[in-house]
Design a protein around this motif. Structure first.
Motif, PDB file in Angstrom:
ATOM      1  N   THR A  83     -36.783  63.867 -17.882  1.00  0.00           N
ATOM      2  CA  THR A  83     -35.950  63.293 -16.819  1.00  0.00           C
ATOM      3  C   THR A  83     -35.382  64.363 -15.897  1.00  0.00           C
ATOM      4  O   THR A  83     -35.431  64.235 -14.671  1.00  0.00           O
ATOM      5  CB  THR A  83     -34.804  62.468 -17.441  1.00  0.00           C
ATOM      6  OG1 THR A  83     -35.367  61.447 -18.259  1.00  0.00           O
ATOM      7  CG2 THR A  83     -33.931  61.850 -16.371  1.00  0.00           C
ATOM      8  N   TRP A  99     -35.850  64.837 -11.782  1.00  0.00           N
ATOM      9  CA  TRP A  99     -34.730  64.959 -10.844  1.00  0.00           C
ATOM     10  C   TRP A  99     -34.852  66.249 -10.019  1.00  0.00           C
ATOM     11  O   TRP A  99     -34.593  66.258  -8.822  1.00  0.00           O
ATOM     12  CB  TRP A  99     -33.398  64.978 -11.602  1.00  0.00           C
ATOM     13  CG  TRP A  99     -33.011  63.684 -12.226  1.00  0.00           C
ATOM     14  CD1 TRP A  99     -33.817  62.599 -12.485  1.00  0.00           C
ATOM     15  CD2 TRP A  99     -31.712  63.317 -12.695  1.00  0.00           C
ATOM     16  NE1 TRP A  99     -33.111  61.592 -13.080  1.00  0.00           N
ATOM     17  CE2 TRP A  99     -31.809  61.997 -13.228  1.00  0.00           C
ATOM     18  CE3 TRP A  99     -30.478  63.962 -12.734  1.00  0.00           C
ATOM     19  CZ2 TRP A  99     -30.714  61.337 -13.776  1.00  0.00           C
ATOM     20  CZ3 TRP A  99     -29.383  63.309 -13.284  1.00  0.00           C
ATOM     21  CH2 TRP A  99     -29.500  62.014 -13.791  1.00  0.00           C
ATOM     22  N   ALA A 157     -27.324  60.304 -10.828  1.00  0.00           N
ATOM     23  CA  ALA A 157     -28.655  60.762 -10.418  1.00  0.00           C
ATOM     24  C   ALA A 157     -28.742  60.880  -8.897  1.00  0.00           C
ATOM     25  O   ALA A 157     -29.310  61.851  -8.370  1.00  0.00           O
ATOM     26  CB  ALA A 157     -29.715  59.796 -10.930  1.00  0.00           C
ATOM     27  N   ASN A 192     -36.448  55.889 -12.181  1.00  0.00           N
ATOM     28  CA  ASN A 192     -36.216  55.966 -13.620  1.00  0.00           C
ATOM     29  C   ASN A 192     -36.041  54.567 -14.190  1.00  0.00           C
ATOM     30  O   ASN A 192     -35.629  53.632 -13.496  1.00  0.00           O
ATOM     31  CB  ASN A 192     -34.962  56.797 -13.941  1.00  0.00           C
ATOM     32  CG  ASN A 192     -35.210  58.296 -13.924  1.00  0.00           C
ATOM     33  OD1 ASN A 192     -34.422  59.052 -13.363  1.00  0.00           O
ATOM     34  ND2 ASN A 192     -36.306  58.751 -14.513  1.00  0.00           N
ATOM     35  N   VAL A 211     -27.415  58.502 -19.278  1.00  0.00           N
ATOM     36  CA  VAL A 211     -26.956  59.673 -18.518  1.00  0.00           C
ATOM     37  C   VAL A 211     -25.467  59.950 -18.685  1.00  0.00           C
ATOM     38  O   VAL A 211     -25.057  61.097 -18.917  1.00  0.00           O
ATOM     39  CB  VAL A 211     -27.315  59.503 -17.023  1.00  0.00           C
ATOM     40  CG1 VAL A 211     -26.635  60.575 -16.182  1.00  0.00           C
ATOM     41  CG2 VAL A 211     -28.825  59.565 -16.840  1.00  0.00           C
TER      42      VAL A 211
END
Length: 784
Positions: free
Chosen positions: A363, A367, A412, A510, A518
């Motif tokens: 992940t 990002w 995010a 995502n 998160v």
């Protein structure tokens, strides 16, 4: 122009005014028109083309691609029979066939002669622990069998005009309560009758002076025990009641709470009711429904789990923002807004979090790739298009933890400098859409979305985009094509969405569960998260545990737990004392793992090594009565039907494999077919464009590898499990006691009603619906 056409055009004009005039609005416009008319009238489509930028080609391409859209009139009410994996193995097709018989539908007919009902099959309704599941309009029915069709319709017709009314809940406003009652109102709970239980609680305490806080909570995960009611008395003692029925509410209330005054006690429905039922010899008392967290059964279900994405489950009201904050909600966002975005990305990257949608890409690295790209706009998408039959993780998270998912998206978006966000949610998840929509409204009111979020100069907003019924749209590039108003065709990568995504701009996509993890990482630190799980699979994974298991539900476990531990310790073993045969992991993209590999750890690496994959997280348990060739055929029929058709390997490869499996399960297969099946599976896996095609052969390859003897048995002319209808015959042995139960259940009179005589089955009339076998008290009905 006719009056009817004038009405249609007026409705279309209002819809276009709300949804927009450009091509990107074509799917929302068509969805709104179908909601209004139950299909897409030709006049409506013509008027769209005359008054907007949308062309006939746009409409035809979209309406013919997505399964949700209907071009012919449908009944006033839609009956959706779920044929997902969990429902399939528990007899969904018998239920579907029973509906067809009830409405006297033949061939491809779907609407009854009166135009009242239209019948359709759907891939998954996300209530797998209630299988088989049927949804009539917005009312969901669980554990439906072929003999309950009339009961379902009768109940629904009694609800017409009442469906959709919202129950009132008291808010926490500082009022002193005698206690609290928590009622689960997730999809599974509602389908099992929790709203009726809630209304009965309200009626029972009305006028008694008992002052209780009635609280709506999200999914507890124990879907096999719904409806669930948790009672917390004034001393903070808690009792959890399972499978609660409305007529048990009064007893539960009177066990824990007393009206304050004597006259109130005399008026109390709870006490009057209790006095009546205590004289009823059939009443077994409330203990039968009570679950104590110290109970071994519940303890084993909960102790192996580790809630991260599902933190505080069964406690938080999904839409109560103050309560979410009281448990640390939005603290991670406030922390992040004071950090350098590169530090945020580094924290997520070092935690080891991998995408929970199936591919397992790191992940933080994803990002980082989006953050490095330049562009006047960047998009962020939460992929909630959970299309795997047998999976309902996204549904539960969206329904029960909307703020948690939104907080992950905000973090995010800040890290990658995204400007606009989307929730892409399956159209079959109406409750998830409702709760996310309200949560977004609440966040805007609290300056958590929009301009200058929390006075930080960070601008970001989110809107909802509902899918239109295409499994392939779970793939990133197909999903973006859908949002843009196109057919959901995957595209070749590179360029990746991080480089050139939605409308050509850098885009971060995502999965729902990924975003839900998160805030936990930010609050607790990347080291804390990375200490959970295995070396290459960090943290926890949410799974939907369904199929032939005693305690199905929504579970969250640390990576590395074994299949045996999940099925035996959390799931309570296989139902009805049957033997564990296999578990289907990851839906149509996964594979069937046999009993010989029962101790396989569940992590990305281990599953790939045995020919399966994590997928989005569906775990469907199969027992000795399941036919593995039929399971492979079922998944091939699903993926072949859902193939977008763009690439030859997937379009033709899945069709040819399905043809061979149909041939084998009808008793016409040859040994040469097995070699051809393996050859086609290998090439489909190698040559397909997207992961739907590449993974479609997995169920075939794993069943060929681990259950080769069953394929050979079918070629020899027998189905060992007795599931393949063209290869089996029903008969009744001399053990028959003449009770007539089988005759009463037979829908086609293939068994004569002859009390106290040995029954026989007319094989020419028998439709092999299996209605007779389960009801026989002496197991005299056999399948050969």
């Amino acid at each position: 122009m006719t009056t009817e056409n004038q009405h249609i055009n007026t409705v279309v004009d209002e819809i276009v005014k709300q949804k927009g005039h450009t091509k990107k609005s074509v799917i929302p416009i068509l969805q709104a028109i179908q909601d209004e008319f139950n299909y897409l009238p030709e006049e409506a489509l013509r008027h769209i083309c005359e008054t907007t930028e949308i062309t006939p080609g746009n409409i035809t391409g979209v309406a013919s691609f997505y399964s949700q859209f209907r071009m012919v009139p449908a009944g006033r009410h839609m009956i959706k029979v779920c044929v997902g994996t969990a429902c399939h193995v528990k007899g969904a097709m018998q239920v579907y066939d029973a509906f067809k018989r009830h409405f006297k539908l033949s061939g491809t007919e779907e609407t009854d002669p009166s135009g009242t009902y239209t019948l359709e099959k759907v891939s998954c309704l996300g209530c797998c622990t209630l299988a088989p599941v049927v949804q009539v309009d917005d009312v969901t029915y669980g554990h439906v069998t072929s003999d309950k069709i009339e009961s379902v319709l009768k109940d629904f017709e009694s609800q017409v005009g009442k469906v959709g009314k919202k129950s009132k809940f008291r808010n926490a406003d500082g009022t002193e309560f005698q206690g609290e009652i928590r009622i689960g109102l997730g999809s599974c709970c509602v389908a099992s009758g929790s709203q009726d239980v809630q209304k009965e609680i309200e009626r029972t305490i009305a006028g008694t002076g008992i002052n209780l806080h009635l609280k709506n909570v999200g999914c507890v995960g124990m879907c096999h025990q719904v409806p669930l009611v948790e009672v917390i008395d004034e001393n903070k003692h808690s009792k959890l009641y399972a499978k609660v029925k409305p007529n048990e509410v009064a007893d539960i209330i009177s066990t824990h709470f007393k009206p304050k005054h004597f006259l109130d006690r005399l008026k109390s429905k709870a006490y009057n009711f209790l006095e009546k039922v205590q004289s009823d010899e059939s009443w077994e008392g409330v203990d039968r429904y009570m679950i104590d967290v110290r109970d071994e059964m519940v303890s084993s279900f909960l102790d192996r789990q580790l809630p991260v994405a599902t933190e505080h489950r069964g406690v938080i009201n999904p839409l109560d923002m103050d309560e979410y904050r009281s448990f640390g909600g939005f603290e991670a966002l406030r922390t992040v807004l004071k950090m350098d975005r590169h530090e945020v990305i580094r924290t997520v990257k070092e935690s080891g979090l991998r995408g929970r949608g199936g591919a397992g890409f790191l992940t933080g690295l994803k990002w980082e790739l989006v953050e490095k790209e330049k562009g006047e706009k960047k998009y962020l998408i939460c992929n909630g298009d959970e299309g795997d039959p047998g999976a309902f993780m996204d549904r539960m998270l969206l329904e029960s933890y909307p703020y948690r998912v939104i907080e992950g998206m905000l973090i995010a978006a800040f890290a990658v400098q995204a400007t606009d966000g989307y929730f892409y949610i399956r159209a079959e998840y109406p409750l998830a859409v409702i709760r996310i929509r309200q949560a977004l409204i609440n966040c805007r009111e609290q300056n958590l979305l929009g301009e200058n979020i929390l006075d930080s100069n960070f601008n970001f907003d989110i809107q909802i985009y509902e899918g239109a019924g295409a499994f392939v749209c779970g793939e990133e590039t197909a999903l973006m094509a859908s949002i843009e108003g196109n057919r959901g065709f995957p595209t070749i990568r590179p360029p990746f969405p991080a480089q050139k995504g939605l409308w050509g701009y850098p885009t971060l996509i995502n999965n729902t569960e990924t975003f839900a993890q998160v805030s936990y990482i930010i609050r607790n630190g990347n080291d804390h998260f990375s200490a959970i799980g295995t070396e290459h699979s960090k943290g926890t994974k949410v799974f939907s545990l369904a199929g032939k298991v005693n305690r199905g539900g929504l579970i969250e476990v640390p990576m590395g737990i074994t299949i045996r531990q999940i099925v035996e310790e959390i799931g309570g073993g296989v139902q009805n004392g049957k033997k564990f045969k296999a578990v289907q992991v990851g839906g149509p993209s996964g594979g069937c793992i046999p009993a010989s590999l029962y101790d396989t750890p569940i992590d990305y690496q281990s599953l790939i090594e045995v020919g399966a994959m994590m997928g989005s997280g569906g775990l469907v348990v199969l027992d000795e009565d399941d036919c593995m060739v039929d399971i492979a055929r079922y998944f091939l029929s699903f993926t072949q039907n859902e193939s977008c058709g763009k690439c030859t390997f997937c379009r033709v490869g899945t069709k040819r494999m399905l043809d061979i499996l149909n041939k084998i399960t009808s008793g016409k297969g040859t040994k040469k077919d097995l070699d051809e099946l393996k050859y086609l599976a290998d090439w489909t896996k190698k040559g397909s464009l997207c992961n739907l095609g590449k993974s479609a052969p997995n169920p075939v390859l794993t069943t060929l590898q681990y259950f080769h003897d069953e394929y050979e048995a079918h070629i020899e002319g027998r189905c060992p499990a007795g599931k393949c209808t063209e290869m089996i015959t029903y008969s009744i042995t001399d053990d028959c006691i003449g009770c007539t139960k089988c005759a009463q259940k037979c829908p086609v009179d293939a068994i004569k009603f002859e009390p106290h005589k040995k029954h026989t089955i007319n094989t020419e009339l028998c439709i092999k619906c299996d209605a007779c076998r389960p009801v026989c008290p002496v197991d005299a009905v056999i399948v050969r």
